[in-house]
Scaffold this active site. Structure first.
Site, mmCIF file in Angstrom:
data_model
loop_
_atom_site.group_PDB
_atom_site.id
_atom_site.type_symbol
_atom_site.label_atom_id
_atom_site.label_comp_id
_atom_site.label_asym_id
_atom_site.label_seq_id
_atom_site.Cartn_x
_atom_site.Cartn_y
_atom_site.Cartn_z
ATOM 1 C CG ASP A 153 -1.979 -1.052 1.207
ATOM 2 O OD1 ASP A 153 -2.115 -1.624 0.116
ATOM 3 O OD2 ASP A 153 -2.978 -0.936 1.771
ATOM 4 C CG HIS B 150 -5.278 -11.204 -1.786
ATOM 5 N ND1 HIS B 150 -6.775 -11.270 -1.975
ATOM 6 C CD2 HIS B 150 -4.911 -11.092 -0.772
ATOM 7 C CE1 HIS B 150 -7.127 -10.913 -0.851
ATOM 8 N NE2 HIS B 150 -6.151 -10.331 -0.068
HETATM 9 O O1 F6P Z 1 -1.380 -5.612 2.797
HETATM 10 C C1 F6P Z 1 -2.071 -4.552 2.391
HETATM 11 C C2 F6P Z 1 -3.560 -4.958 1.711
HETATM 12 O O2 F6P Z 1 -3.066 -5.786 0.529
HETATM 13 C C3 F6P Z 1 -4.380 -3.945 1.444
HETATM 14 O O3 F6P Z 1 -4.070 -3.310 0.139
HETATM 15 C C4 F6P Z 1 -5.665 -4.811 1.383
HETATM 16 O O4 F6P Z 1 -6.970 -3.958 1.650
HETATM 17 C C5 F6P Z 1 -5.631 -5.849 2.579
HETATM 18 O O5 F6P Z 1 -4.238 -5.977 2.523
HETATM 19 C C6 F6P Z 1 -6.118 -7.041 2.227
HETATM 20 O O6 F6P Z 1 -5.864 -7.932 3.434
HETATM 21 P P1 F6P Z 1 -6.297 -9.580 3.815
HETATM 22 O O7 F6P Z 1 -5.015 -10.172 3.262
HETATM 23 O O8 F6P Z 1 -6.704 -9.341 4.834
HETATM 24 O O9 F6P Z 1 -7.103 -9.697 2.346
#
Ligand code: F6P
Length: 319
Positions: free
Chosen positions: A127, A249
């Site tokens: 981020d 992701h």
């Molecule tokens: O690491 C930051 C981030 O990728 C954000 O951009 C996103 O909203 C969040 O983590 C998603 O998290 P998780 O792994 O819990 O889905």
């Protein structure tokens, strides 16, 4: 002999492994005892401490993810959980901890610092939302991943003469959307830091269509709006054919870029230097090519700077 432990916490980021490697190897170079804690702060509660050797970090500099695993621990946020963690660290005689992660992880590092341990934070999050550092480990890789995705979407967008909305990560931050949007030549970039008006986004799209543009790409940071909602609204307002792609992701994985590996190596090494010099209570930051130490007080009292000049430039170049 001083003992140092290293953990990764929060969302993983490409380059975390390169940072672990740097912390481990720099510690061994200085003949310090070096330990890895698995699963972030949760690992302190579950007693997941293991010695690290040169071989523990062999062949990982190019790998995404984190060999120490990561987690977000609700239990560590409770006083009882914290007492448990302190007791474990004291029993193991660990006084120095490198915390690799994001803003939430540094709050955990401060809890340990306030309890008398020496902690140094290494900023790693795609981020790029941590104040006092121009770049966080993982961000460069993520914007390259997104730029590559934009290139691919652009091919099919042109063939079908469609509008594409691409939703990217960034819970509270538009950094990925902004930088990848500029690199990918997006027509509009929607970020939480800047107010946006879908009417204006649509007028810009229509002007492009009238000029004979074959496609348009709108980048939306998840923290600003849902890509699906933006796509539906644009279709309703323009009557043009819109497709929505949510990158999700895939932005967090993949082999780290050379930039992220170098940043991680320099930051991880500096973290060990700071602990050796008794400079707990700092994060390492990158500013104008230099790796610097920033006190937690300054970090927690600062806000991430939004580069309005870059945002404005992206708008100008997308006319
Ligand atoms: O690491 C930051 C981030 O990728 C954000 O951009 C996103 O909203 C969040 O983590 C998603 O998290 P998780 O792994 O819990 O889905």
């Amino acid at each position: 002999m001083k003992k140092i432990a290293v953990l990764t916490s929060g969302g993983d980021a490409p380059g975390m492994n390169a940072a672990i490697r740097a912390v481990v190897r720099k510690s061994i170079y200085h003949r310090l005892g070096i330990y890895g804690i698995r699963h972030g702060f949760a690992g302190l509660l579950n007693k997941e401490l293991r010695p690290m050797e040169l071989g523990s970090v062999a062949d990982i500099i190019h790998r995404g993810g984190t060999i120490l695993q990561t987690a977000r621990s609700a239990e560590f946020m409770t006083q009882e959980g914290q007492e448990k963690a302190f007791a474990f660290l004291r029993k193991e005689d660990v006084e120095n901890i490198v915390v690799i992660g994001g803003n939430g992880s540094f709050k955990g590092a401060k809890v340990l610092q306030d309890a008398g341990f020496n902690t140094v934070g290494v900023p790693a999050t795609i981020d790029n939302d941590i104040p006092c550092t121009d770049f966080c480990i993982g961000f460069n890789t993520a914007i390259n991943t997104v730029t590559d995705a934009i290139n691919r979407v652009r091919d099919t967008a042109t063939s079908h003469e469609r509008i594409y909305v691409i939703e990217v990560m960034g819970r509270d931050s538009g950094q990925i959307a902004l930088f990848a949007g500029l690199a990918g030549g997006a027509e509009s970039i929607i970020v939480p830091e800047a107010p946006f008006d879908l009417g204006k986004v649509c007028s810009r799209l229509m002007r492009g269509v009238q000029r004979g543009k074959l496609h348009s790409i709108i980048l939306v940071a998840e923290g600003a709006a849902s890509g699906l909602h933006v796509g539906e609204e644009i279709e309703r307002l323009t009557q043009l054919e819109v497709r929505v792609t949510i990158l999700g992701h895939i932005q967090r994985g993949g082999t780290p870029t050379a930039f992220d590996r170098i940043l991680a190596s320099r930051m991880g090494s500096k973290a060990v230097d700071l602990l050796m010099e008794g400079w707990g209570g700092h994060i390492v930051g990158y500013h104008k090519g230099e790796i610097k130490a920033i006190p937690y007080e300054e970090l927690f009292n600062s806000e991430k700077e939004f580069l309005w000049n870059v945002y404005d430039l992206a708008g100008i170049l997308a006319i």
